[in-house]
Design a protein around this motif. Structure first.
Motif, PDB file in Angstrom:
ATOM      1  N   MET A 158       0.366  -1.238   0.246  1.00  0.00           N
ATOM      2  CA  MET A 158       0.260  -0.028   0.174  1.00  0.00           C
ATOM      3  C   MET A 158       0.860   0.977   0.185  1.00  0.00           C
ATOM      4  SD  MET A 158      -1.311  -1.672   3.812  1.00  0.00           S
ATOM      5  CE  MET A 158      -1.801  -2.395   2.585  1.00  0.00           C
ATOM      6  N   TRP A 159       0.453   2.399  -0.743  1.00  0.00           N
ATOM      7  CA  TRP A 159       0.977   3.273  -0.656  1.00  0.00           C
ATOM      8  C   TRP A 159      -0.158   4.671  -0.787  1.00  0.00           C
ATOM      9  CZ3 TRP A 159       0.407  -0.105  -4.535  1.00  0.00           C
ATOM     10  CH2 TRP A 159       0.301   0.620  -6.044  1.00  0.00           C
ATOM     11  N   THR A 160       0.987   5.736  -0.925  1.00  0.00           N
ATOM     12  CA  THR A 160      -0.076   7.100  -0.486  1.00  0.00           C
ATOM     13  C   THR A 160       0.835   8.265  -2.117  1.00  0.00           C
ATOM     14  OG1 THR A 160       0.617   7.846   0.554  1.00  0.00           O
ATOM     15  CG2 THR A 160      -1.694   7.088   0.807  1.00  0.00           C
ATOM     16  N   GLY A 161       0.318   8.349  -2.795  1.00  0.00           N
ATOM     17  CA  GLY A 161       1.269   9.571  -3.716  1.00  0.00           C
ATOM     18  C   GLY A 161       1.747   8.727  -4.378  1.00  0.00           C
ATOM     19  N   ASP A 162       2.595   9.689  -5.650  1.00  0.00           N
ATOM     20  CA  ASP A 162       2.760   8.693  -6.750  1.00  0.00           C
ATOM     21  C   ASP A 162       3.600   7.596  -6.106  1.00  0.00           C
ATOM     22  OD1 ASP A 162       2.561  10.828  -8.314  1.00  0.00           O
ATOM     23  OD2 ASP A 162       4.447  12.201  -8.060  1.00  0.00           O
ATOM     24  N   TYR A 163       3.825   6.301  -7.025  1.00  0.00           N
ATOM     25  CA  TYR A 163       4.596   5.182  -6.939  1.00  0.00           C
ATOM     26  C   TYR A 163       5.852   5.530  -7.156  1.00  0.00           C
ATOM     27  CZ  TYR A 163       5.352   0.730  -7.813  1.00  0.00           C
ATOM     28  OH  TYR A 163       5.841  -1.120  -8.052  1.00  0.00           O
ATOM     29  N   SER A 164       7.026   4.330  -6.541  1.00  0.00           N
ATOM     30  CA  SER A 164       7.978   4.459  -6.520  1.00  0.00           C
ATOM     31  C   SER A 164       8.641   3.013  -7.164  1.00  0.00           C
ATOM     32  CB  SER A 164       9.187   4.673  -5.749  1.00  0.00           C
ATOM     33  OG  SER A 164      10.613   4.841  -6.082  1.00  0.00           O
ATOM     34  N   GLU A 165       9.077   2.887  -7.943  1.00  0.00           N
ATOM     35  CA  GLU A 165       9.771   1.691  -8.056  1.00  0.00           C
ATOM     36  C   GLU A 165      11.836   1.356  -6.950  1.00  0.00           C
ATOM     37  OE1 GLU A 165       9.817  -1.308 -10.444  1.00  0.00           O
ATOM     38  OE2 GLU A 165       7.777  -0.069 -11.050  1.00  0.00           O
ATOM     39  N   ASP A 166      12.146   2.724  -6.433  1.00  0.00           N
ATOM     40  CA  ASP A 166      12.587   1.982  -5.879  1.00  0.00           C
ATOM     41  C   ASP A 166      12.664   1.268  -4.875  1.00  0.00           C
ATOM     42  OD1 ASP A 166      14.400   3.051  -3.355  1.00  0.00           O
ATOM     43  OD2 ASP A 166      15.363   4.283  -4.448  1.00  0.00           O
ATOM     44  N   GLU A 167      13.977   0.488  -4.344  1.00  0.00           N
ATOM     45  CA  GLU A 167      13.995  -0.426  -3.542  1.00  0.00           C
ATOM     46  C   GLU A 167      13.831  -0.735  -2.239  1.00  0.00           C
ATOM     47  OE1 GLU A 167      17.537  -2.360  -2.962  1.00  0.00           O
ATOM     48  OE2 GLU A 167      17.989  -1.286  -4.546  1.00  0.00           O
ATOM     49  N   HIS A 168      13.551   1.196  -1.403  1.00  0.00           N
ATOM     50  CA  HIS A 168      13.109   0.832  -0.343  1.00  0.00           C
ATOM     51  C   HIS A 168      11.874   1.725  -0.663  1.00  0.00           C
ATOM     52  CE1 HIS A 168      17.483   0.065   0.808  1.00  0.00           C
ATOM     53  NE2 HIS A 168      17.387   0.661  -0.504  1.00  0.00           N
ATOM     54  N   PHE A 169      10.558   1.754  -1.522  1.00  0.00           N
ATOM     55  CA  PHE A 169       9.746   2.520  -1.290  1.00  0.00           C
ATOM     56  C   PHE A 169       9.191   1.862  -0.766  1.00  0.00           C
ATOM     57  CE2 PHE A 169       5.780   3.401  -2.863  1.00  0.00           C
ATOM     58  CZ  PHE A 169       5.738   4.599  -3.138  1.00  0.00           C
ATOM     59  N   PHE A 170       8.516   0.703  -0.494  1.00  0.00           N
ATOM     60  CA  PHE A 170       7.619  -0.207   0.830  1.00  0.00           C
ATOM     61  C   PHE A 170       8.739  -0.568   2.006  1.00  0.00           C
ATOM     62  CE2 PHE A 170       5.681  -0.836  -3.305  1.00  0.00           C
ATOM     63  CZ  PHE A 170       4.685  -0.536  -2.652  1.00  0.00           C
ATOM     64  N   LYS A 171       8.422  -0.346   2.773  1.00  0.00           N
ATOM     65  CA  LYS A 171       8.550  -0.667   4.328  1.00  0.00           C
ATOM     66  C   LYS A 171       8.103  -1.922   5.395  1.00  0.00           C
ATOM     67  CE  LYS A 171      11.209   3.077   4.437  1.00  0.00           C
ATOM     68  NZ  LYS A 171      12.654   2.480   3.331  1.00  0.00           N
ATOM     69  N   PRO A 172       8.703  -2.823   5.070  1.00  0.00           N
ATOM     70  CA  PRO A 172       7.931  -3.538   5.804  1.00  0.00           C
ATOM     71  C   PRO A 172       7.505  -3.669   7.225  1.00  0.00           C
ATOM     72  CG  PRO A 172      10.153  -4.184   6.544  1.00  0.00           C
ATOM     73  CD  PRO A 172      10.136  -3.136   5.460  1.00  0.00           C
ATOM     74  N   LEU A 173       5.539  -3.824   6.941  1.00  0.00           N
ATOM     75  CA  LEU A 173       5.246  -3.528   8.725  1.00  0.00           C
ATOM     76  C   LEU A 173       4.470  -4.781   8.684  1.00  0.00           C
ATOM     77  CD1 LEU A 173       4.561  -1.201  10.527  1.00  0.00           C
ATOM     78  CD2 LEU A 173       2.006  -1.243   8.566  1.00  0.00           C
ATOM     79  N   TYR A 174       4.527  -5.501  10.063  1.00  0.00           N
ATOM     80  CA  TYR A 174       3.686  -6.425  10.925  1.00  0.00           C
ATOM     81  C   TYR A 174       1.935  -6.276  10.898  1.00  0.00           C
ATOM     82  CZ  TYR A 174       7.385  -9.438  12.571  1.00  0.00           C
ATOM     83  OH  TYR A 174       8.530  -9.956  12.450  1.00  0.00           O
TER      84      TYR A 174
END
Length: 106
Positions: A47-63
């Motif tokens: 899940m994300w808000t704003g502009d999507y990014s292909e950056d490998e650090h864009f998504f953070k793991p969250l339980y």
């Protein structure tokens, strides 16, 4: 939600992780979500808000159990199956749910 949209229920184990962008916690909208097939470490939700990014650090793991603090609007949709996308806007007054079979491809 699954019966409402005619989709199969697929449980999201609260002890597994989801991928979130940091902007999700800031309660920005719209909230974009997608579910890929789950595995032994993740529910498959991103899940994300704003502009999507292909950056490998864009998504953070969250339980998943912590989504009630980060993004409570998504919780009713966590049982939707892999291959589903959800767009939530206007504090949940607008919701669009659709199937995207490309999410099921390896």
């Amino acid at each position: 939600m699954c019966s409402k949209y005619g989709l199969e229920f697929q449980r999201s184990d609260l002890s597994l992780k989801v991928g979130v962008s940091l902007s999700v916690k800031d309660n920005q909208q719209p909230i974009h979500t997608l579910r890929q097939p789950k595995n032994d470490k993740t529910t498959g939700w991103y899940m994300w808000t704003g502009d999507y990014s292909e950056d490998e650090h864009f998504f953070k793991p969250l339980y998943t159990v912590h989504l009630d603090e980060w993004c409570p609007l998504i919780i009713p949709y966590l049982g939707l199956p892999a291959g589903t996308r959800v767009l939530i806007a206007d504090d949940g007054k607008y919701v669009d749910i659709w199937t995207d079979t490309t999410l099921l491809e390896s």
